[in-house]
Design a protein around this motif. Sequence first.
Motif, PDB file in Angstrom:
ATOM      1  N   ALA A 107       0.854  -1.183   0.000  1.00  0.00           N
ATOM      2  CA  ALA A 107       0.000   0.000   0.000  1.00  0.00           C
ATOM      3  C   ALA A 107       0.889   1.233   0.000  1.00  0.00           C
ATOM      4  CB  ALA A 107      -0.905   0.002   1.217  1.00  0.00           C
ATOM      5  N   ALA A 108       0.439   2.279  -0.706  1.00  0.00           N
ATOM      6  CA  ALA A 108       1.225   3.508  -0.802  1.00  0.00           C
ATOM      7  C   ALA A 108       0.288   4.693  -0.936  1.00  0.00           C
ATOM      8  CB  ALA A 108       2.185   3.448  -1.984  1.00  0.00           C
ATOM      9  N   GLY A 109       0.847   5.868  -0.744  1.00  0.00           N
ATOM     10  CA  GLY A 109       0.097   7.103  -0.923  1.00  0.00           C
ATOM     11  C   GLY A 109       0.873   8.037  -1.827  1.00  0.00           C
ATOM     12  N   VAL A 110       0.205   8.659  -2.769  1.00  0.00           N
ATOM     13  CA  VAL A 110       0.852   9.608  -3.672  1.00  0.00           C
ATOM     14  C   VAL A 110       1.005  10.941  -2.936  1.00  0.00           C
ATOM     15  CG1 VAL A 110       0.682  10.839  -5.865  1.00  0.00           C
ATOM     16  CG2 VAL A 110      -0.103   8.463  -5.687  1.00  0.00           C
ATOM     17  N   THR A 111       2.237  11.428  -2.855  1.00  0.00           N
ATOM     18  CA  THR A 111       2.473  12.695  -2.152  1.00  0.00           C
ATOM     19  C   THR A 111       2.443  13.888  -3.097  1.00  0.00           C
ATOM     20  OG1 THR A 111       4.880  12.461  -2.337  1.00  0.00           O
ATOM     21  CG2 THR A 111       3.825  11.545  -0.369  1.00  0.00           C
ATOM     22  N   ASP A 112       2.923  13.715  -4.346  1.00  0.00           N
ATOM     23  CA  ASP A 112       2.829  14.791  -5.336  1.00  0.00           C
ATOM     24  C   ASP A 112       3.132  14.212  -6.707  1.00  0.00           C
ATOM     25  OD1 ASP A 112       5.978  16.170  -5.803  1.00  0.00           O
ATOM     26  OD2 ASP A 112       5.633  14.640  -4.287  1.00  0.00           O
ATOM     27  N   VAL A 113       2.800  14.971  -7.744  1.00  0.00           N
ATOM     28  CA  VAL A 113       2.989  14.556  -9.121  1.00  0.00           C
ATOM     29  C   VAL A 113       3.648  15.690  -9.880  1.00  0.00           C
ATOM     30  CG1 VAL A 113       1.850  13.808 -11.253  1.00  0.00           C
ATOM     31  CG2 VAL A 113       0.963  13.046  -9.033  1.00  0.00           C
ATOM     32  N   ASP A 114       4.674  15.343 -10.675  1.00  0.00           N
ATOM     33  CA  ASP A 114       5.298  16.353 -11.523  1.00  0.00           C
ATOM     34  C   ASP A 114       5.711  15.693 -12.835  1.00  0.00           C
ATOM     35  OD1 ASP A 114       7.661  14.957 -11.004  1.00  0.00           O
ATOM     36  OD2 ASP A 114       8.332  16.367  -9.468  1.00  0.00           O
ATOM     37  N   ALA A 115       6.561  16.366 -13.603  1.00  0.00           N
ATOM     38  CA  ALA A 115       6.935  15.856 -14.923  1.00  0.00           C
ATOM     39  C   ALA A 115       7.671  14.528 -14.846  1.00  0.00           C
ATOM     40  CB  ALA A 115       7.785  16.899 -15.646  1.00  0.00           C
ATOM     41  N   ARG A 116       8.248  14.213 -13.700  1.00  0.00           N
ATOM     42  CA  ARG A 116       8.996  12.969 -13.551  1.00  0.00           C
ATOM     43  C   ARG A 116       8.118  11.811 -13.095  1.00  0.00           C
ATOM     44  NH1 ARG A 116      13.473  14.818  -9.480  1.00  0.00           N
ATOM     45  NH2 ARG A 116      11.683  16.045  -8.742  1.00  0.00           N
ATOM     46  N   GLY A 117       6.840  12.061 -12.868  1.00  0.00           N
ATOM     47  CA  GLY A 117       5.941  11.011 -12.434  1.00  0.00           C
ATOM     48  C   GLY A 117       5.350  11.314 -11.067  1.00  0.00           C
ATOM     49  N   ALA A 118       4.844  10.265 -10.430  1.00  0.00           N
ATOM     50  CA  ALA A 118       4.216  10.401  -9.115  1.00  0.00           C
ATOM     51  C   ALA A 118       5.213   9.994  -8.032  1.00  0.00           C
ATOM     52  CB  ALA A 118       2.971   9.534  -9.027  1.00  0.00           C
ATOM     53  N   ARG A 119       5.368  10.852  -7.030  1.00  0.00           N
ATOM     54  CA  ARG A 119       6.176  10.484  -5.874  1.00  0.00           C
ATOM     55  C   ARG A 119       5.242   9.848  -4.856  1.00  0.00           C
ATOM     56  NH1 ARG A 119      10.454  14.641  -3.565  1.00  0.00           N
ATOM     57  NH2 ARG A 119       8.698  16.049  -3.853  1.00  0.00           N
ATOM     58  N   MET A 120       5.670   8.736  -4.295  1.00  0.00           N
ATOM     59  CA  MET A 120       4.790   8.015  -3.371  1.00  0.00           C
ATOM     60  C   MET A 120       5.545   7.632  -2.111  1.00  0.00           C
ATOM     61  SD  MET A 120       4.566   4.220  -5.061  1.00  0.00           S
ATOM     62  CE  MET A 120       6.000   3.137  -5.071  1.00  0.00           C
ATOM     63  N   GLN A 121       4.790   7.455  -1.055  1.00  0.00           N
ATOM     64  CA  GLN A 121       5.287   7.012   0.244  1.00  0.00           C
ATOM     65  C   GLN A 121       4.646   5.671   0.544  1.00  0.00           C
ATOM     66  OE1 GLN A 121       7.094   8.664   3.217  1.00  0.00           O
ATOM     67  NE2 GLN A 121       7.044   6.466   3.611  1.00  0.00           N
ATOM     68  N   LEU A 122       5.469   4.642   0.746  1.00  0.00           N
ATOM     69  CA  LEU A 122       4.900   3.358   1.133  1.00  0.00           C
ATOM     70  C   LEU A 122       4.204   3.496   2.479  1.00  0.00           C
ATOM     71  CD1 LEU A 122       7.594   0.697   0.131  1.00  0.00           C
ATOM     72  CD2 LEU A 122       5.743   1.677  -1.239  1.00  0.00           C
ATOM     73  N   GLY A 123       3.110   2.781   2.641  1.00  0.00           N
ATOM     74  CA  GLY A 123       2.308   2.947   3.840  1.00  0.00           C
ATOM     75  C   GLY A 123       2.871   2.287   5.077  1.00  0.00           C
ATOM     76  N   ALA A 124       3.665   1.222   4.904  1.00  0.00           N
ATOM     77  CA  ALA A 124       4.156   0.483   6.064  1.00  0.00           C
ATOM     78  C   ALA A 124       5.653   0.614   6.268  1.00  0.00           C
ATOM     79  CB  ALA A 124       3.786  -0.998   5.920  1.00  0.00           C
ATOM     80  N   LEU A 125       6.356   1.252   5.339  1.00  0.00           N
ATOM     81  CA  LEU A 125       7.811   1.357   5.406  1.00  0.00           C
ATOM     82  C   LEU A 125       8.241   2.796   5.132  1.00  0.00           C
ATOM     83  CD1 LEU A 125       8.729  -1.804   3.287  1.00  0.00           C
ATOM     84  CD2 LEU A 125       8.886  -1.597   5.776  1.00  0.00           C
ATOM     85  N   PRO A 126       9.348   3.228   5.729  1.00  0.00           N
ATOM     86  CA  PRO A 126       9.813   4.601   5.509  1.00  0.00           C
ATOM     87  C   PRO A 126      10.550   4.736   4.179  1.00  0.00           C
ATOM     88  CG  PRO A 126      11.308   3.488   7.003  1.00  0.00           C
ATOM     89  CD  PRO A 126      10.192   2.517   6.719  1.00  0.00           C
ATOM     90  N   VAL A 127       9.832   4.466   3.071  1.00  0.00           N
ATOM     91  CA  VAL A 127      10.409   4.493   1.730  1.00  0.00           C
ATOM     92  C   VAL A 127       9.632   5.472   0.869  1.00  0.00           C
ATOM     93  CG1 VAL A 127      10.878   3.169  -0.376  1.00  0.00           C
ATOM     94  CG2 VAL A 127      11.253   2.129   1.883  1.00  0.00           C
ATOM     95  N   VAL A 128      10.338   6.404   0.253  1.00  0.00           N
ATOM     96  CA  VAL A 128       9.758   7.338  -0.700  1.00  0.00           C
ATOM     97  C   VAL A 128      10.429   7.104  -2.040  1.00  0.00           C
ATOM     98  CG1 VAL A 128       9.412   9.761  -1.316  1.00  0.00           C
ATOM     99  CG2 VAL A 128       9.316   9.063   1.085  1.00  0.00           C
ATOM    100  N   THR A 129       9.624   6.915  -3.081  1.00  0.00           N
ATOM    101  CA  THR A 129      10.189   6.697  -4.412  1.00  0.00           C
ATOM    102  C   THR A 129       9.187   7.188  -5.447  1.00  0.00           C
ATOM    103  OG1 THR A 129      11.245   5.053  -5.847  1.00  0.00           O
ATOM    104  CG2 THR A 129       9.294   4.335  -4.615  1.00  0.00           C
ATOM    105  N   ARG A 130       9.499   6.969  -6.710  1.00  0.00           N
ATOM    106  CA  ARG A 130       8.633   7.441  -7.787  1.00  0.00           C
ATOM    107  C   ARG A 130       8.072   6.274  -8.587  1.00  0.00           C
ATOM    108  NH1 ARG A 130       8.431  12.791  -8.864  1.00  0.00           N
ATOM    109  NH2 ARG A 130       9.935  14.088  -7.757  1.00  0.00           N
ATOM    110  N   ILE A 131       6.978   6.575  -9.271  1.00  0.00           N
ATOM    111  CA  ILE A 131       6.303   5.606 -10.107  1.00  0.00           C
ATOM    112  C   ILE A 131       5.653   6.371 -11.247  1.00  0.00           C
ATOM    113  CG2 ILE A 131       4.106   5.719  -8.856  1.00  0.00           C
ATOM    114  CD1 ILE A 131       3.879   2.664  -9.220  1.00  0.00           C
ATOM    115  N   ASP A 132       5.376   5.710 -12.388  1.00  0.00           N
ATOM    116  CA  ASP A 132       4.661   6.377 -13.468  1.00  0.00           C
ATOM    117  C   ASP A 132       3.331   6.889 -12.943  1.00  0.00           C
ATOM    118  OD1 ASP A 132       6.661   5.821 -15.245  1.00  0.00           O
ATOM    119  OD2 ASP A 132       5.720   4.005 -16.046  1.00  0.00           O
TER     120      ASP A 132
END
Length: 461
Positions: free
Chosen positions: A406-431
């Motif tokens: 599970a994840a939550g989208v924190t913001d979206v820009d030209a590089r894609g969607a930045r997301m925060q995993l819901g159970a782990l302290p991981v922030v990364t990007r996805i299309d």
Amino acid sequence: MKAIVDPGNVLAEGLSAIRSQYQVPAGFPPAVLAAAETAATRAPTAHVDRTDRPFVTLDPIRSTDLDQAFAIEASGSDLLLHYAIADVAWFVDDGDALDVEAWKRGTTLYLPDGKAGLYPPSLSEGAASLLPAGPRPAVVFTVRVAGDGAVRLDGVERAIVRSRAKLGYETVTDADLPPGFAELARRIAAAEAARGAARVDPPEQEVAERGDGRLALEFRTRHLSEDQNAALSLATNLAVADALLAHHTGLFRVMAEPDPAAIERLRNTARAFAIDWPEDQPLAAFEPRLDPTDHREAALMLAIRRAGQGASYAPWQEGVVPWHAAVAASYAHATAPLRRLADRYVVRAALAVANGQPVPAAVTEAFARLPKVMARADALAGQIDRAVIDLAEAAMLQGREGEIFAAGVTDVDARGARMQLGALPVVTRIDANGAAPGDAIRVRLIDADPGKRSVRFERVD
């Protein structure tokens, strides 16, 4: 680097690659080491004897580069904080080999497997460090703390001090600490709340090996003594800033408020962690309620720490009030000269103005040059910080390819969607795939490669 610790040294190969990529110094040139050995023998001659004061230090238990020692006494309803700071300038002369090398480095660089110091160990962990091994030269700031937490610099002097004890956050007890320690910290915290300050001190992350052979990122318990100890440094730096401002000189730490986009990302991060943040509650009012012992809230604290527009240094300017948004006040760095180049010059300026002397020309000239040098050093430290986090996240997720999170989208820009995993302290990007800030999504881990320090996810709904 304060965000990750690796007690089992399981990231050794990746950390070696980071050191190589960012050209982290492995040691010091022979001329600098020789200069440090000579400087370490320099006998103090401009210092008064304050060895009768019961100074102690309080740091991580394994630390040996000790910048600060403290003693506290009552003065009517006020408390007097005697804050001894390592007198680095006593050992380092303008333009000598130690000085030139320190200007190249700017700061001590921290990685989970060790540090690259600003000064050689014979000084930073020996003659200049406020260890209890014997008397040490220091610059002692006397800070008056009123009942409401207001601070004032009562005096600054060069002094010989002797630490009575090297206390550790992990083992210290109330009986070890001087009377007034907890009350002084309470006063400073109350003053922060009254100012609307928004400092965040998340716990460190640790890389731990799980029973199934996988790695996990966990938050180390943050001790109350750490927050209380930080209040002493804050009180001193605030008092120094006020004194320097009054004398139209100084170098200040400044930071703007997080912009609206950063606040919205943090709100989306809170949603990803299912943390309630009332819409009408500003960040400064929300932060104090976060619990660092809750892994979700600790991760949000870490996100808040990284969300600001970035702190920088600024010399005194006519008509400009330097402002640090997280502190909600004018603020200077004076309490860590063994680890930050700028502090050595702020200490020298404070020593001069408190004793009615002109600030040395070399110090004033340094104030103009230091913002660029410290920005470069801070940027390098930040790049290393990010690389270590990316390494740890990839190592933690390796072997979990195919799992859905599970994840939550924190913001979206030209590089894609930045997301925060819901159970782990991981922030990364996805299309982006039509994702909008605040969306709750599910993602599948496609690849986790510690060698490349990368993770790759795909959206599954």
